[in-house]
Design a protein around this motif. Structure first.
Motif, PDB file in Angstrom:
ATOM      1  N   LYS A 178      -2.949  -5.968   7.170  1.00  0.00           N
ATOM      2  CA  LYS A 178      -2.806  -7.351   7.131  1.00  0.00           C
ATOM      3  C   LYS A 178      -3.021  -7.728   5.758  1.00  0.00           C
ATOM      4  CE  LYS A 178      -3.758  -9.461  11.741  1.00  0.00           C
ATOM      5  NZ  LYS A 178      -2.675 -10.051  11.960  1.00  0.00           N
ATOM      6  N   ILE A 179      -4.117  -7.235   5.042  1.00  0.00           N
ATOM      7  CA  ILE A 179      -4.481  -7.400   3.713  1.00  0.00           C
ATOM      8  C   ILE A 179      -3.309  -7.061   2.727  1.00  0.00           C
ATOM      9  CG2 ILE A 179      -6.190  -6.998   1.722  1.00  0.00           C
ATOM     10  CD1 ILE A 179      -8.430  -6.836   3.930  1.00  0.00           C
ATOM     11  N   LEU A 180      -2.822  -5.742   3.141  1.00  0.00           N
ATOM     12  CA  LEU A 180      -2.015  -5.045   2.192  1.00  0.00           C
ATOM     13  C   LEU A 180      -0.508  -6.065   2.086  1.00  0.00           C
ATOM     14  CD1 LEU A 180      -2.728  -1.580   2.499  1.00  0.00           C
ATOM     15  CD2 LEU A 180      -3.272  -3.106   0.513  1.00  0.00           C
ATOM     16  N   GLN A 181      -0.490  -6.780   3.142  1.00  0.00           N
ATOM     17  CA  GLN A 181       0.558  -7.649   3.066  1.00  0.00           C
ATOM     18  C   GLN A 181       0.749  -8.898   2.150  1.00  0.00           C
ATOM     19  OE1 GLN A 181       1.108  -8.875   7.279  1.00  0.00           O
ATOM     20  NE2 GLN A 181       2.095  -6.788   7.851  1.00  0.00           N
ATOM     21  N   LYS A 182      -0.633  -9.067   1.793  1.00  0.00           N
ATOM     22  CA  LYS A 182      -0.998 -10.206   1.056  1.00  0.00           C
ATOM     23  C   LYS A 182      -1.220  -9.902  -0.521  1.00  0.00           C
ATOM     24  CE  LYS A 182      -0.513 -13.911   3.908  1.00  0.00           C
ATOM     25  NZ  LYS A 182       0.332 -14.864   3.621  1.00  0.00           N
ATOM     26  N   VAL A 183      -2.054  -8.745  -0.509  1.00  0.00           N
ATOM     27  CA  VAL A 183      -2.400  -8.339  -1.880  1.00  0.00           C
ATOM     28  C   VAL A 183      -2.259  -6.721  -1.846  1.00  0.00           C
ATOM     29  CG1 VAL A 183      -4.093 -10.316  -2.435  1.00  0.00           C
ATOM     30  CG2 VAL A 183      -4.895  -8.143  -1.097  1.00  0.00           C
ATOM     31  N   SER A 184      -2.498  -6.335  -2.993  1.00  0.00           N
ATOM     32  CA  SER A 184      -2.356  -4.856  -3.700  1.00  0.00           C
ATOM     33  C   SER A 184      -3.617  -3.896  -3.154  1.00  0.00           C
ATOM     34  CB  SER A 184      -1.667  -4.500  -4.876  1.00  0.00           C
ATOM     35  OG  SER A 184      -2.628  -5.055  -5.821  1.00  0.00           O
ATOM     36  N   GLY A 185      -4.617  -4.504  -2.832  1.00  0.00           N
ATOM     37  CA  GLY A 185      -6.077  -3.634  -2.442  1.00  0.00           C
ATOM     38  C   GLY A 185      -6.867  -4.316  -1.804  1.00  0.00           C
ATOM     39  N   PHE A 186      -7.724  -3.595  -1.170  1.00  0.00           N
ATOM     40  CA  PHE A 186      -8.814  -3.811  -0.312  1.00  0.00           C
ATOM     41  C   PHE A 186     -10.084  -3.282  -0.647  1.00  0.00           C
ATOM     42  CE2 PHE A 186      -6.405  -1.029   2.271  1.00  0.00           C
ATOM     43  CZ  PHE A 186      -7.419  -0.044   2.715  1.00  0.00           C
ATOM     44  N   ILE A 187     -11.201  -3.683  -0.398  1.00  0.00           N
ATOM     45  CA  ILE A 187     -12.527  -3.007  -0.415  1.00  0.00           C
ATOM     46  C   ILE A 187     -13.209  -2.626   0.982  1.00  0.00           C
ATOM     47  CG2 ILE A 187     -14.993  -3.142  -1.196  1.00  0.00           C
ATOM     48  CD1 ILE A 187     -13.877  -5.344  -3.275  1.00  0.00           C
ATOM     49  N   VAL A 188     -13.615  -1.593   1.225  1.00  0.00           N
ATOM     50  CA  VAL A 188     -14.355  -0.900   2.177  1.00  0.00           C
ATOM     51  C   VAL A 188     -15.693  -0.819   1.739  1.00  0.00           C
ATOM     52  CG1 VAL A 188     -14.795   0.869   4.133  1.00  0.00           C
ATOM     53  CG2 VAL A 188     -12.383   0.149   3.243  1.00  0.00           C
ATOM     54  N   GLU A 189     -16.705  -1.687   2.477  1.00  0.00           N
ATOM     55  CA  GLU A 189     -18.166  -1.723   2.223  1.00  0.00           C
ATOM     56  C   GLU A 189     -18.954  -1.659   3.250  1.00  0.00           C
ATOM     57  OE1 GLU A 189     -18.408  -5.091  -0.419  1.00  0.00           O
ATOM     58  OE2 GLU A 189     -19.122  -6.444   1.309  1.00  0.00           O
ATOM     59  N   ARG A 190     -20.162  -0.990   3.054  1.00  0.00           N
ATOM     60  CA  ARG A 190     -21.299  -0.690   4.084  1.00  0.00           C
ATOM     61  C   ARG A 190     -21.598  -2.242   4.655  1.00  0.00           C
ATOM     62  NH1 ARG A 190     -24.379   3.419   5.127  1.00  0.00           N
ATOM     63  NH2 ARG A 190     -23.808   4.417   3.342  1.00  0.00           N
ATOM     64  N   PHE A 191     -21.931  -2.217   5.845  1.00  0.00           N
ATOM     65  CA  PHE A 191     -22.340  -3.546   6.580  1.00  0.00           C
ATOM     66  C   PHE A 191     -23.936  -3.797   6.363  1.00  0.00           C
ATOM     67  CE2 PHE A 191     -24.424  -5.651  10.064  1.00  0.00           C
ATOM     68  CZ  PHE A 191     -23.875  -6.959  10.095  1.00  0.00           C
ATOM     69  N   TYR A 192     -24.249  -4.709   5.719  1.00  0.00           N
ATOM     70  CA  TYR A 192     -25.754  -4.978   5.852  1.00  0.00           C
ATOM     71  C   TYR A 192     -26.246  -6.061   6.559  1.00  0.00           C
ATOM     72  CZ  TYR A 192     -24.967  -2.317   1.436  1.00  0.00           C
ATOM     73  OH  TYR A 192     -24.711  -1.334   0.420  1.00  0.00           O
ATOM     74  N   ASN A 193     -27.430  -6.239   7.100  1.00  0.00           N
ATOM     75  CA  ASN A 193     -27.861  -7.013   7.708  1.00  0.00           C
ATOM     76  C   ASN A 193     -28.612  -8.064   6.904  1.00  0.00           C
ATOM     77  OD1 ASN A 193     -27.313  -6.690  10.804  1.00  0.00           O
ATOM     78  ND2 ASN A 193     -28.694  -4.677  10.432  1.00  0.00           N
ATOM     79  N   GLY A 194     -28.846  -9.125   7.172  1.00  0.00           N
ATOM     80  CA  GLY A 194     -29.566 -10.165   6.572  1.00  0.00           C
ATOM     81  C   GLY A 194     -28.985 -11.574   6.524  1.00  0.00           C
TER      82      GLY A 194
END
Length: 336
Positions: A139-155
């Motif tokens: 879905k993201i790549l249909q709109k923009v050319s890149g995405f970020i995968v990041e660790r999930f943090y509680n808080g």
């Protein structure tokens, strides 16, 4: 056509200092402010020439800003950027959608997947497995050319708004949620929430077709027809942006000096004068024990924050009044 919130506030505070605002009638969130001393300054929604275009662009690119913040010694989210196949070929990089999945597995689910340069929490998704990962990444790549995968943090998710050396506002952002009454189904509760937003001047901000809402309901074995027990809270989104239905708890009067200094330092190091610093922390009213910077916004929107009450509206008006006074007294030189 209804005047946008930011434009209306600029018109109001400009009048207080004898400035004149010329607004484009076809594009009413764009205008030119002419001050009594002859200086002029453009604005476009929440973007003012108080910040340079370079610094604002760096802040908007989440991956690049994270790199620099980490280099400055701040605690940032652990993550990597991945690109569309076309861009991978163009730049000779193999970090494609599949590599992103392997990285997500390496971090350990759940992870956060988000576009590199969209705002207002668009497409920011907490994903729990391979199917959800590929669904959002595509879905993201249909709109923009890149995405970020990041660790999930509680808080707890906080936004601290800074102008130069001053914290203008600080508030916790709570993701869109509904509270059961034991009789109404999910759809009815969402409609009631939307009505309360409209009543408070926040307009229709719940997207009933948002796939993330349906995904979160499915994870809880719920759907739009499910009746929620009384006082049970169901979070519909994972991101806490006010623009997608989040709610604010104000901590402006009680934010600890440690967090004030942190937000001001981040703003200065990013070469911004006006910024919204988004951080995860357990409690910003206590000395800093730990924190994680989510992102820095060079054009923070405060319209939803202002809708939470008269005190908040006044803070936003005072902020824009200070911005206009700064712009009035600067040399008449466009920063872009």
């Amino acid at each position: 056509m209804e005047t946008p919130f930011v434009t209306s506030i600029i018109q109001k505070v400009a009048e207080e200092i004898g400035a004149v605002v010329l607004v484009d009638p076809e594009c009413i969130f764009v205008g030119l402010i002419t001050f009594k001393n002859g200086n002029t300054s453009f604005f476009r929604n929440t973007r003012f020439s108080i910040n340079s275009s370079g610094s604002t662009a760096i802040a908007k690119d989440k991956s690049v800003s994270s790199f620099f913040l980490n280099n400055f010694g701040y605690k940032v989210t652990e993550g990597k950027t991945f690109f569309s196949e076309e861009l991978c070929e163009e730049i000779g990089n193999i970090r494609n959608i599949d590599q992103g999945f392997y990285y997500a597995k390496e971090l350990g689910f759940p992870v956060i997947v988000k576009p590199i340069n969209l705002s207002q929490g668009i497409f920011v998704t907490k994903v729990h497995n391979k199917q959800e990962y590929y669904q959002i990444a595509k879905k993201i790549l249909q709109k923009v050319s890149g995405f970020i995968v990041e660790r999930f943090y509680n808080g707890n998710d906080y936004r601290i708004v800074v102008l130069d050396d001053e914290v203008v506002s600080a508030y916790q952002r709570i993701p869109l949620f509904i509270t059961g009454d034991g009789q109404s189904n999910v759809l009815k509760l969402m409609q009631q929430k939307q009505e309360s937003f409209i009543k408070n001047g926040r307009k229709e901000i719940i997207d009933f077709d948002d796939y993330r809402i349906k995904k979160n309901l499915r994870r809880r074995k719920l759907n739009f027809s499910s009746v929620i027990p009384k006082n049970n809270i169901v979070y519909l989104l994972d991101n806490a942006n006010l623009s997608t239905g989040g709610e604010a708890v104000d901590f402006t009067e009680s934010i600890h000096p440690d967090f004030q200094k942190l937000a001001v330092s981040i703003t200065k190091d990013m070469q911004l004068r006006l910024a919204g610093v988004d951080i995860l922390a357990s409690d910003i009213t206590s000395p800093i024990v730990d924190y994680t910077i989510l992102e820095v916004n060079g054009a923070p929107s405060l319209s939803h924050y202002a809708s939470f009450g008269e005190v908040q509206t006044k803070r936003v008006e005072n902020l824009y009044l200070k911005i206009l006074k700064i712009l009035e007294n600067e040399n008449n030189r466009e920063k872009h």
